[in-house]
Design a protein around this motif. Structure first.
Motif, PDB file in Angstrom:
ATOM      1  N   ASP A 190       0.820  -1.211   0.000  1.00 47.01           N
ATOM      2  CA  ASP A 190       0.000   0.000   0.000  1.00 47.01           C
ATOM      3  C   ASP A 190       0.849   1.254   0.000  1.00 47.01           C
ATOM      4  N   LYS A 191       2.143   1.104   0.333  1.00 46.17           N
ATOM      5  CA  LYS A 191       3.036   2.269   0.332  1.00 46.17           C
ATOM      6  C   LYS A 191       3.709   2.460  -1.007  1.00 46.17           C
ATOM      7  N   GLY A 192       3.439   1.593  -1.956  1.00 51.30           N
ATOM      8  CA  GLY A 192       4.090   1.655  -3.248  1.00 51.30           C
ATOM      9  C   GLY A 192       3.319   2.487  -4.253  1.00 51.30           C
ATOM     10  N   VAL A 193       3.785   2.404  -5.502  1.00 45.94           N
ATOM     11  CA  VAL A 193       3.135   3.140  -6.569  1.00 45.94           C
ATOM     12  C   VAL A 193       2.108   2.244  -7.235  1.00 45.94           C
ATOM     13  N   GLY A 194       1.258   2.860  -8.056  1.00 45.88           N
ATOM     14  CA  GLY A 194       0.279   2.074  -8.788  1.00 45.88           C
ATOM     15  C   GLY A 194      -1.075   2.124  -8.127  1.00 45.88           C
ATOM     16  N   SER A 195      -2.094   1.772  -8.904  1.00 49.60           N
ATOM     17  CA  SER A 195      -3.460   1.796  -8.409  1.00 49.60           C
ATOM     18  C   SER A 195      -3.703   0.631  -7.473  1.00 49.60           C
ATOM     19  N   SER A 196      -4.805   0.723  -6.706  1.00 51.22           N
ATOM     20  CA  SER A 196      -5.161  -0.380  -5.816  1.00 51.22           C
ATOM     21  C   SER A 196      -5.447  -1.644  -6.610  1.00 51.22           C
ATOM     22  N   THR A 197      -5.993  -1.468  -7.815  1.00 54.07           N
ATOM     23  CA  THR A 197      -6.279  -2.633  -8.658  1.00 54.07           C
ATOM     24  C   THR A 197      -5.002  -3.362  -9.032  1.00 54.07           C
ATOM     25  N   SER A 198      -3.966  -2.619  -9.447  1.00 61.49           N
ATOM     26  CA  SER A 198      -2.706  -3.255  -9.823  1.00 61.49           C
ATOM     27  C   SER A 198      -2.023  -3.877  -8.615  1.00 61.49           C
ATOM     28  N   GLN A 199      -2.161  -3.249  -7.441  1.00 66.19           N
ATOM     29  CA  GLN A 199      -1.582  -3.817  -6.227  1.00 66.19           C
ATOM     30  C   GLN A 199      -2.257  -5.135  -5.870  1.00 66.19           C
ATOM     31  N   GLU A 200      -3.579  -5.181  -5.984  1.00 68.13           N
ATOM     32  CA  GLU A 200      -4.302  -6.409  -5.687  1.00 68.13           C
ATOM     33  C   GLU A 200      -3.980  -7.483  -6.724  1.00 68.13           C
ATOM     34  N   ARG A 201      -3.789  -7.083  -7.969  1.00 76.55           N
ATOM     35  CA  ARG A 201      -3.395  -8.039  -9.007  1.00 76.55           C
ATOM     36  C   ARG A 201      -2.019  -8.639  -8.680  1.00 76.55           C
ATOM     37  N   ALA A 202      -1.128  -7.804  -8.141  1.00 80.14           N
ATOM     38  CA  ALA A 202       0.182  -8.316  -7.751  1.00 80.14           C
ATOM     39  C   ALA A 202       0.050  -9.362  -6.640  1.00 80.14           C
ATOM     40  N   VAL A 203      -0.863  -9.141  -5.706  1.00 80.18           N
ATOM     41  CA  VAL A 203      -1.124 -10.130  -4.660  1.00 80.18           C
ATOM     42  C   VAL A 203      -1.657 -11.418  -5.272  1.00 80.18           C
ATOM     43  N   ASP A 204      -2.545 -11.295  -6.262  1.00 82.95           N
ATOM     44  CA  ASP A 204      -3.077 -12.486  -6.934  1.00 82.95           C
ATOM     45  C   ASP A 204      -1.951 -13.318  -7.546  1.00 82.95           C
ATOM     46  N   VAL A 205      -0.961 -12.642  -8.107  1.00 83.92           N
ATOM     47  CA  VAL A 205       0.177 -13.353  -8.693  1.00 83.92           C
ATOM     48  C   VAL A 205       0.926 -14.138  -7.622  1.00 83.92           C
ATOM     49  N   GLN A 206       1.122 -13.504  -6.460  1.00 86.42           N
ATOM     50  CA  GLN A 206       1.826 -14.188  -5.372  1.00 86.42           C
ATOM     51  C   GLN A 206       1.024 -15.386  -4.867  1.00 86.42           C
ATOM     52  N   ILE A 207      -0.291 -15.248  -4.803  1.00 85.13           N
ATOM     53  CA  ILE A 207      -1.149 -16.367  -4.384  1.00 85.13           C
ATOM     54  C   ILE A 207      -1.011 -17.526  -5.372  1.00 85.13           C
ATOM     55  N   THR A 208      -1.005 -17.213  -6.649  1.00 84.01           N
ATOM     56  CA  THR A 208      -0.864 -18.248  -7.671  1.00 84.01           C
ATOM     57  C   THR A 208       0.455 -18.989  -7.514  1.00 84.01           C
ATOM     58  N   ARG A 209       1.524 -18.247  -7.265  1.00 84.71           N
ATOM     59  CA  ARG A 209       2.836 -18.876  -7.073  1.00 84.71           C
ATOM     60  C   ARG A 209       2.838 -19.779  -5.850  1.00 84.71           C
ATOM     61  N   LEU A 210       2.219 -19.323  -4.766  1.00 89.02           N
ATOM     62  CA  LEU A 210       2.192 -20.121  -3.543  1.00 89.02           C
ATOM     63  C   LEU A 210       1.362 -21.388  -3.740  1.00 89.02           C
ATOM     64  N   ARG A 211       0.247 -21.262  -4.457  1.00 90.72           N
ATOM     65  CA  ARG A 211      -0.591 -22.439  -4.707  1.00 90.72           C
ATOM     66  C   ARG A 211       0.168 -23.525  -5.467  1.00 90.72           C
ATOM     67  N   ARG A 212       1.051 -23.117  -6.370  1.00 96.32           N
ATOM     68  CA  ARG A 212       1.821 -24.103  -7.123  1.00 96.32           C
ATOM     69  C   ARG A 212       2.699 -24.954  -6.209  1.00 96.32           C
ATOM     70  N   LYS A 213       2.996 -24.427  -5.035  1.00 95.04           N
ATOM     71  CA  LYS A 213       3.876 -25.143  -4.118  1.00 95.04           C
ATOM     72  C   LYS A 213       3.126 -25.996  -3.104  1.00 95.04           C
ATOM     73  N   ILE A 214       1.848 -25.677  -2.853  1.00 95.52           N
ATOM     74  CA  ILE A 214       1.131 -26.398  -1.793  1.00 95.52           C
ATOM     75  C   ILE A 214      -0.066 -27.190  -2.282  1.00 95.52           C
ATOM     76  N   GLU A 215      -0.474 -26.971  -3.534  1.00 97.15           N
ATOM     77  CA  GLU A 215      -1.685 -27.630  -4.019  1.00 97.15           C
ATOM     78  C   GLU A 215      -1.355 -28.747  -5.007  1.00 97.15           C
ATOM     79  N   ALA A 216      -2.074 -29.858  -4.909  1.00 93.63           N
ATOM     80  CA  ALA A 216      -1.947 -30.925  -5.905  1.00 93.63           C
ATOM     81  C   ALA A 216      -2.438 -30.431  -7.259  1.00 93.63           C
ATOM     82  N   ASP A 217      -3.510 -29.641  -7.257  1.00 94.36           N
ATOM     83  CA  ASP A 217      -4.050 -29.037  -8.466  1.00 94.36           C
ATOM     84  C   ASP A 217      -4.262 -27.549  -8.202  1.00 94.36           C
ATOM     85  N   PRO A 218      -3.289 -26.700  -8.550  1.00 94.18           N
ATOM     86  CA  PRO A 218      -3.396 -25.271  -8.253  1.00 94.18           C
ATOM     87  C   PRO A 218      -4.631 -24.608  -8.838  1.00 94.18           C
TER      88      PRO A 218
END
Length: 237
Positions: A190-218
């Motif tokens: 929230d302290k960075g640049v960019g819109s809230s939408t792009s910040q939330e999209r960045a979080v979605d990317v991190q969630i996707t990466r984490l799912r690849r490590k813990i889920e049998a079917d991400p």
């Protein structure tokens, strides 16, 4: 500062920028090594351990995105990308490659310092997890909250600093949804640049990466679930 003794690696082909960043960060209490390109950085990484890598994207030869992808195959060291290209799509590309943060040029040195400290704070401490269960089980995967370590049987699963931060956040409130807005705030974006939408999209990317490590079917997650209208939720066994 989060850790006055933290050792940073600056990788930038511009000698002037490299020198200015090194001097600025040393003045602020860090130990700083510098590399002029990806090959030089690889040589330093073979013999030294770093707390964080600050990496320019646009370099001759192997660029920062390619180097990030390669490093992520064997290192969990936090990586911050610096680039003159600040479009949302470029930030997503950097995060998908494995970066923990992305700072467009030009930037204020103070903002770089704040972001570095924010990344270093993401590593979970023992005191933050003493009141929670010491181990979470996600099918064949177990997560040690005190150590911030994840294992599949006897094989360790490497987590980046951001992935570790997400596990800490979700583990503090298992079976309770955490909103994307809250995740943005907790991860310091929230302290960075960019819109809230792009910040939330960045979080979605991190969630996707984490799912690849813990889920049998991400694509059909069992443990890191999407709760419609509420965010994401960790549902351990």
């Amino acid at each position: 500062m989060t850790d006055p003794a933290a050792h940073l690696l600056i990788v930038d082909d511009d000698e002037r920028i490299r020198g200015l960043l090194q001097k600025f960060l040393i003045r602020n209490g860090f130990i700083v090594s510098a590399a002029r390109d990806a090959a030089h950085a690889r040589r330093l990484l073979e013999g030294l351990e770093f707390d964080l890598i600050v990496l320019d994207v646009m370099m001759p030869g192997e660029d920062g995105i390619s180097l990030t992808k390669a490093l992520r195959e064997k290192l969990t060291t936090p990586i911050m990308l610096l680039t003159a290209r600040g479009e949302a799509s470029d930030r997503i590309t950097g995060l998908e490659a494995g970066a923990d943060d992305y700072l467009p040029k030009p930037f204020e040195p103070r903002e770089l310092l704040l972001r570095i400290n924010a990344i270093l704070r993401r590593v979970p401490s023992v005191s933050e997890t003493q009141s929670a269960p010491k181990m979470l089980h996600l099918g064949p995967i177990r997560y040690d909250l005190e150590r911030g370590e994840m294992w599949h049987g006897q094989t360790p699963i490497r987590l980046t600093a951001t992935e570790s931060a997400l596990m800490r956040i979700f583990s503090a409130c298992p079976n309770e949804p955490v909103s994307r807005t809250q995740l943005v705030e907790d991860l310091g974006r929230d302290k960075g640049v960019g819109s809230s939408t792009s910040q939330e999209r960045a979080v979605d990317v991190q969630i996707t990466r984490l799912r690849r490590k813990i889920e049998a079917d991400p694509k059909q997650p069992r443990y890191l679930q999407t709760v419609r209208g509420a965010g994401y939720m960790l549902a351990p066994d």
